[in-house]
Design an enzyme around this catalytic site. Structure first.
Site, PDB file in Angstrom:
ATOM      1  N   CYS A 220      -0.072  -1.595  13.622  1.00  0.00           N
ATOM      2  CA  CYS A 220       0.208  -2.869  12.941  1.00  0.00           C
ATOM      3  C   CYS A 220       1.015  -3.788  13.843  1.00  0.00           C
ATOM      4  O   CYS A 220       0.904  -4.999  13.761  1.00  0.00           O
ATOM      5  CB  CYS A 220       0.961  -2.598  11.650  1.00  0.00           C
ATOM      6  SG  CYS A 220       2.393  -1.538  11.916  1.00  0.00           S
TER       7      CYS A 220
ATOM      8  N   GLY B 207      -2.810  -4.233   0.030  1.00  0.00           N
ATOM      9  CA  GLY B 207      -1.451  -4.571  -0.436  1.00  0.00           C
ATOM     10  C   GLY B 207      -1.494  -5.463  -1.669  1.00  0.00           C
ATOM     11  O   GLY B 207      -0.724  -5.280  -2.620  1.00  0.00           O
TER      12      GLY B 207
ATOM     13  N   GLY C 155      -0.363  -0.239   4.803  1.00  0.00           N
ATOM     14  CA  GLY C 155      -1.809  -0.371   4.938  1.00  0.00           C
ATOM     15  C   GLY C 155      -2.188  -1.825   5.130  1.00  0.00           C
ATOM     16  O   GLY C 155      -1.364  -2.648   5.556  1.00  0.00           O
ATOM     17  N   SER C 156      -3.406  -2.142   4.774  1.00  0.00           N
ATOM     18  CA  SER C 156      -3.908  -3.490   5.043  1.00  0.00           C
ATOM     19  C   SER C 156      -3.367  -4.498   4.031  1.00  0.00           C
ATOM     20  O   SER C 156      -2.979  -4.143   2.912  1.00  0.00           O
ATOM     21  CB  SER C 156      -5.437  -3.478   4.971  1.00  0.00           C
ATOM     22  OG  SER C 156      -5.838  -3.102   3.667  1.00  0.00           O
TER      23      SER C 156
ATOM     24  N   GLU D 258      -6.921  -9.492  11.963  1.00  0.00           N
ATOM     25  CA  GLU D 258      -6.475  -8.243  12.573  1.00  0.00           C
ATOM     26  C   GLU D 258      -7.696  -7.398  12.957  1.00  0.00           C
ATOM     27  O   GLU D 258      -8.461  -6.995  12.080  1.00  0.00           O
ATOM     28  CB  GLU D 258      -5.592  -7.482  11.572  1.00  0.00           C
ATOM     29  CG  GLU D 258      -4.912  -6.289  12.184  1.00  0.00           C
ATOM     30  CD  GLU D 258      -4.101  -5.494  11.167  1.00  0.00           C
ATOM     31  OE1 GLU D 258      -4.578  -5.318  10.031  1.00  0.00           O
ATOM     32  OE2 GLU D 258      -2.995  -5.041  11.520  1.00  0.00           O
TER      33      GLU D 258
ATOM     34  N   LYS E 250       0.215  10.057  -1.055  1.00  0.00           N
ATOM     35  CA  LYS E 250      -1.235  10.112  -0.821  1.00  0.00           C
ATOM     36  C   LYS E 250      -1.519   9.704   0.618  1.00  0.00           C
ATOM     37  O   LYS E 250      -1.421   8.526   0.970  1.00  0.00           O
ATOM     38  CB  LYS E 250      -1.996   9.181  -1.771  1.00  0.00           C
ATOM     39  CG  LYS E 250      -3.501   9.482  -1.723  1.00  0.00           C
ATOM     40  CD  LYS E 250      -4.369   8.334  -2.161  1.00  0.00           C
ATOM     41  CE  LYS E 250      -4.604   7.318  -1.083  1.00  0.00           C
ATOM     42  NZ  LYS E 250      -5.322   7.809   0.116  1.00  0.00           N
TER      43      LYS E 250
ATOM     44  N   GLU F  68       4.249  -2.635   3.682  1.00  0.00           N
ATOM     45  CA  GLU F  68       4.194  -2.735   5.150  1.00  0.00           C
ATOM     46  C   GLU F  68       2.735  -2.971   5.502  1.00  0.00           C
ATOM     47  O   GLU F  68       1.930  -2.042   5.473  1.00  0.00           O
ATOM     48  CB  GLU F  68       4.694  -1.437   5.793  1.00  0.00           C
ATOM     49  CG  GLU F  68       6.097  -1.035   5.399  1.00  0.00           C
ATOM     50  CD  GLU F  68       7.151  -1.925   6.001  1.00  0.00           C
ATOM     51  OE1 GLU F  68       6.837  -2.686   6.924  1.00  0.00           O
ATOM     52  OE2 GLU F  68       8.294  -1.879   5.520  1.00  0.00           O
TER      53      GLU F  68
HETATM   54  P1  NAD Z   1      -5.962   0.509   3.999  1.00  0.00           P
HETATM   55  O1  NAD Z   1      -5.180  -0.566   3.340  1.00  0.00           O
HETATM   56  O2  NAD Z   1      -7.423   0.504   3.903  1.00  0.00           O
HETATM   57  O3  NAD Z   1      -5.509   1.926   3.447  1.00  0.00           O
HETATM   58  C1  NAD Z   1      -4.150   2.327   3.433  1.00  0.00           C
HETATM   59  C2  NAD Z   1      -3.965   3.360   2.346  1.00  0.00           C
HETATM   60  O4  NAD Z   1      -4.235   2.753   1.087  1.00  0.00           O
HETATM   61  C3  NAD Z   1      -4.911   4.559   2.442  1.00  0.00           C
HETATM   62  O5  NAD Z   1      -4.229   5.727   2.050  1.00  0.00           O
HETATM   63  C4  NAD Z   1      -5.992   4.216   1.426  1.00  0.00           C
HETATM   64  O6  NAD Z   1      -6.628   5.353   0.896  1.00  0.00           O
HETATM   65  C5  NAD Z   1      -5.167   3.516   0.365  1.00  0.00           C
HETATM   66  N1  NAD Z   1      -5.923   2.615  -0.510  1.00  0.00           N
HETATM   67  C6  NAD Z   1      -7.091   1.977  -0.260  1.00  0.00           C
HETATM   68  N2  NAD Z   1      -7.474   1.259  -1.337  1.00  0.00           N
HETATM   69  C7  NAD Z   1      -6.528   1.439  -2.280  1.00  0.00           C
HETATM   70  C8  NAD Z   1      -6.337   0.951  -3.599  1.00  0.00           C
HETATM   71  N3  NAD Z   1      -7.213   0.129  -4.185  1.00  0.00           N
HETATM   72  N4  NAD Z   1      -5.223   1.322  -4.282  1.00  0.00           N
HETATM   73  C9  NAD Z   1      -4.319   2.142  -3.716  1.00  0.00           C
HETATM   74  N5  NAD Z   1      -4.449   2.649  -2.470  1.00  0.00           N
HETATM   75  C10 NAD Z   1      -5.534   2.305  -1.755  1.00  0.00           C
HETATM   76  O7  NAD Z   1      -5.443   0.499   5.493  1.00  0.00           O
HETATM   77  P2  NAD Z   1      -5.931   1.403   6.684  1.00  0.00           P
HETATM   78  O8  NAD Z   1      -7.225   0.881   7.158  1.00  0.00           O
HETATM   79  O9  NAD Z   1      -5.800   2.841   6.288  1.00  0.00           O
HETATM   80  O10 NAD Z   1      -4.777   1.136   7.774  1.00  0.00           O
HETATM   81  C11 NAD Z   1      -4.799   0.082   8.629  1.00  0.00           C
HETATM   82  C12 NAD Z   1      -3.955  -1.060   8.102  1.00  0.00           C
HETATM   83  O11 NAD Z   1      -2.620  -0.623   7.880  1.00  0.00           O
HETATM   84  C13 NAD Z   1      -3.861  -2.196   9.087  1.00  0.00           C
HETATM   85  O12 NAD Z   1      -3.977  -3.414   8.398  1.00  0.00           O
HETATM   86  C14 NAD Z   1      -2.458  -2.050   9.647  1.00  0.00           C
HETATM   87  O13 NAD Z   1      -1.900  -3.206  10.176  1.00  0.00           O
HETATM   88  C15 NAD Z   1      -1.716  -1.570   8.462  1.00  0.00           C
HETATM   89  N6  NAD Z   1      -0.478  -0.923   8.876  1.00  0.00           N
HETATM   90  C16 NAD Z   1       0.715  -1.546   8.607  1.00  0.00           C
HETATM   91  C17 NAD Z   1       1.900  -0.967   9.051  1.00  0.00           C
HETATM   92  C18 NAD Z   1       3.235  -1.602   8.806  1.00  0.00           C
HETATM   93  O14 NAD Z   1       4.232  -0.905   8.855  1.00  0.00           O
HETATM   94  N7  NAD Z   1       3.301  -2.893   8.549  1.00  0.00           N
HETATM   95  C19 NAD Z   1       1.865   0.232   9.749  1.00  0.00           C
HETATM   96  C20 NAD Z   1       0.621   0.815  10.002  1.00  0.00           C
HETATM   97  C21 NAD Z   1      -0.546   0.236   9.551  1.00  0.00           C
END
Ligand code: NAD
Length: 500
Positions: free
Chosen positions: A294, A243, A238-239, A394, A185, A260
């Site tokens: 990130c 997570g 993601g965030s 962040e 996704k 991650e």
């Molecule tokens: P986000 O957590 O809002 O979304 C990430 C993904 O999760 C998206 O596809 C979103 O649709 C999905 N998502 C949202 N709510 C969900 C739920 N309840 N259940 C399942 N999936 C859900 O993050 P973002 O704003 O898209 O990305 C930015 C974040 O990602 C920052 O915190 C950044 O640090 C982190 N990030 C981490 C890494 C790493 O490797 N550590 C790499 C890139 C980005």
């Protein structure tokens, strides 16, 4: 398919349907997600929105494809990944345009970093697919015990919007090389390059159902996928806040989870640092990809003896960064990827001021009228104290905090003071200090006299609330496999347990 309508765009044909079981299909409930161009907020495309019935179909297709894919010779799985790497390179001209339009990444970065790194990751995992060996354990006499690595089953991959193309490869590469099938996704804001990836995967001959790619909203499709009992593992980037939800959602069938998450990288400049290199590397650490990384070096820690001279040069460099339309090859910094995110980043300017932070430069959208409709933010440098919110949370934008320190102990204490532990680095000519910090920094990655280096062979991931598990490198093959221990009695003379 639809055609990009953005005035900035070159009129690309864009795939907008879900990819399930080897075919592009419409969404069961007919929902659409509007995808915008962050340069001017015009509509780029409307993609199909996956909901529960689509995820069910995709998981069923992935489960059906799994037994044959698991049995496919590892070298043949690898060969398909190598072909996909070639296909990406052949498609580079299209992918560059699409990714720049969808994300706002400057096209020169997409061309020089995102696309080649995506191909390199697939090539690495294509090469490693048939090199995952088992072990023989020296157990008791009369027994042979061997341990093999087996794929987990269906992997649900959920990725963010900051590097959508690249993160396809970081998840698909190891998952598929190891013999898993997938339901991925992409982020709802930036789903376009993942759908292109689906088309390329089909073109190079991945069997139907091995890869399924479904754009959808996180709280709907993402949540449902994370809860799904037919999924054996969730690989999430993601965030940190989401997570935590993933961990809870995974509990139903106790699926494996790899996280991650966010970061708040400390980038420490000592008084013996190579200053020119440190200025340049520190600017790249935060301003590349508009700071939406990130692993961004978002906390600049400066030794008090060189802080002023460093800042003079750093601010001059930041002011000189060319902010503009991502499709212009001269652009060094594009817009943030969405209007909502731009507003969030700008809100941190007020947060900084409220706590006594000093805005050294930026903190506003650029004054250029040509950029007024877009999601732009000027490179922003804020002097703040380590305990301030802007140094702890962040921000995820072209927003760097500057904090001065007097000695090593203070630098280390500040560096390790956040909930995060993804990456961090230092600039110094002292070899012993470099090694001390490599040992003492509470992070998954440390860069010395450099920042934000990544390579498909080197493990990537964090500690603390930056998550767990590692992408890339051989470590990733272990993340996407389980070990199976097999015992064979090879000695007919072993006495029975019950003597009768
Ligand atoms: P986000 O957590 O809002 O979304 C990430 C993904 O999760 C998206 O596809 C979103 O649709 C999905 N998502 C949202 N709510 C969900 C739920 N309840 N259940 C399942 N999936 C859900 O993050 P973002 O704003 O898209 O990305 C930015 C974040 O990602 C920052 O915190 C950044 O640090 C982190 N990030 C981490 C890494 C790493 O490797 N550590 C790499 C890139 C980005």
């Amino acid at each position: 398919m639809s055609t990009a309508t953005s005035p900035a765009g070159p009129g690309l044909q864009i795939e907008t349907r879900l990819f399930i079981g080897g075919e592009f299909v419409d969404a069961a409930q007919g929902g659409r997600i509007v995808v915008t161009n962050p340069h001017d907020n015009s509509t780029l495309a409307e993609v199909a929105e996956a909901t529960a019935p689509d995820i069910d179909r995709a998981v069923a297709a992935a489960r059906q494809a799994f037994p044959a894919w698991k049995k496919t010779a590892a070298a043949d799985r690898g060969r398909l990944l190598l072909k996909l790497a070639d296909a990406i390179e052949a498609d580079a001209g299209y992918l560059e345009q699409l990714e720049a339009l969808d994300t706002g990444h400057p096209i020169r970065d997409v061309r020089n970093l995102d696309v080649p790194r995506t191909a390199a990751a697939f090539r690495y995992f294509g090469g490693i697919a048939d090199k995952v060996e088992g072990r023989i354990i020296p157990v008791d006499a009369g027994f042979l015990n061997y341990v093999k690595r087996e794929p987990i089953g269906v992997v649900g991959a959920i990725v963010p919007w900051n590097f959508p193309l690249l993160f396809c490869s970081w998840k698909m590469g190891p998952a598929l090389a190891a013999g898993n099938t997938m339901v991925m996704k992409p982020a709802e804001i930036t789903p376009l390059s993942a759908l292109r990836m689906a088309a390329l995967a089909a073109r190079v001959g991945f069997p139907p159902g091995v890869v399924n790619i479904l754009p959808g909203y996180g709280h709907v499709a993402g949540q449902y996928l994370a809860e799904h009992r037919g999924v054996g593992k969730i690989a999430f980037t993601g965030s940190t806040a989401v997570g935590r939800k993933i961990v809870q959602a995974s509990a139903g069938n106790l699926k494996r989870v790899q996280l991650e998450l966010g970061g708040k990288g400390a980038n420490i400049v000592f008084d013996d640092a190579p200053i020119e290199a440190a200025v340049n590397g520190s600017a790249f650490a935060i301003f590349h990809n508009q700071g939406q990384a990130c692993i961004a070096g978002s906390r600049l820690l400066l030794h008090e003896a060189i802080a002023d001279q460093f800042l003079d040069r750093f601010l001059a460099l930041a002011r000189s960064i060319t902010v503009g339309n991502p499709l212009d090859p001269a652009t060094e910094m594009g817009p943030l990827t969405s209007a909502g995110h731009r507003d969030r980043v700008l809100s941190y300017v007020e947060v900084a001021k409220e706590q006594g932070g000093r805005i050294l430069i930026g903190g506003t959208p650029p004054s250029d009228p040509a950029l007024r409709e877009g999601c732009y933010v000027e490179p922003t440098v804020v002097e703040a104290r380590s305990a301030d919110r802007v140094c702890q949370e962040e921000v995820f934008g072209p927003f760097v905090t500057v904090t001065r320190f007097k000695d090593e102990a203070e630098a280390l204490e500040i560096a390790n003071s956040t909930i995060y532990g993804l990456g961090g680095g230092l600039w110094t000519k002292s070899l012993t200090r470099a090694h001390r910090f490599a040992d003492e920094m509470h992070t998954g990655m440390v860069w010395i006299n450099s920042y934000k280096r990544v390579h498909p062979g080197s493990p990537f991931g964090g500690v603390g609330e930056s998550g767990y598990g590692r992408e890339m490198g051989f470590d990733a093959m272990h993340e996407y496999t389980d070990s199976k221990s097999v015992w064979i009695n090879v000695d007919a003379t072993i006495p029975p347990f019950y003597k009768r």
